[in-house]
Design an enzyme around this catalytic site. Sequence first.
Site, short mmCIF file in Angstrom:
data_model
loop_
_atom_site.label_atom_id
_atom_site.label_comp_id
_atom_site.label_asym_id
_atom_site.label_seq_id
_atom_site.Cartn_x
_atom_site.Cartn_y
_atom_site.Cartn_z
CG ASN A 40 36.41 36.24 40.82
OD1 ASN A 40 37.29 35.77 40.10
ND2 ASN A 40 36.61 36.51 42.10
CB ILE A 41 34.50 41.52 37.56
CG1 ILE A 41 34.91 40.73 36.31
CG2 ILE A 41 34.93 42.99 37.48
CD1 ILE A 41 34.14 41.12 35.06
CD GLU A 42 36.88 40.19 44.88
OE1 GLU A 42 36.77 39.05 45.34
OE2 GLU A 42 37.72 41.02 45.32
CD GLU A 53 30.35 30.43 39.09
OE1 GLU A 53 30.67 29.60 39.94
OE2 GLU A 53 30.49 31.67 39.26
CB CYS A 84 27.22 31.46 44.95
SG CYS A 84 26.55 32.64 43.76
CB CYS A 87 26.12 31.23 39.99
SG CYS A 87 27.03 32.79 40.00
#
Length: 129
Positions: A40-42, A53, A84, A87
């Site tokens: 994940n890349i916030e 994903e 989620c 995804c």
Amino acid sequence: MSDLLERAREARENAYAPYSEYAVGAALRTADGTVYTGCNIENANYSNSLHAEEVALGSAVRDGHREFDRLAVSSAAEDGVTPCGMCRQSLAEFCAESFVVVCEGADDPVEYELGELLPETITREMVER
């Protein structure tokens, strides 16, 4: 299965999650056995954040893959995180209901089929009517 989950754990180490502090890694195996990972890349604007994903799926599709065998997902909390809804829908574009999703739990990994996680998904046939 353990190799794929280990790859998801390794990908999780590269997560950029300064806001939620909830690191996630994913490992997606193609039909030919190639593995693509993502983390994940916030972003300060949460809607621009990328999920692990979708990073893995996007990389695989970019390289021409359209058939997938299995996905493993791992969070730093080892809390059984599942993909989620967004995804799940992205995976359903390329994967059958029987596609296996492995999620790292506190004790043991848990396996789901995509159809369990996203019943009655939106399909290409629905859109092309």
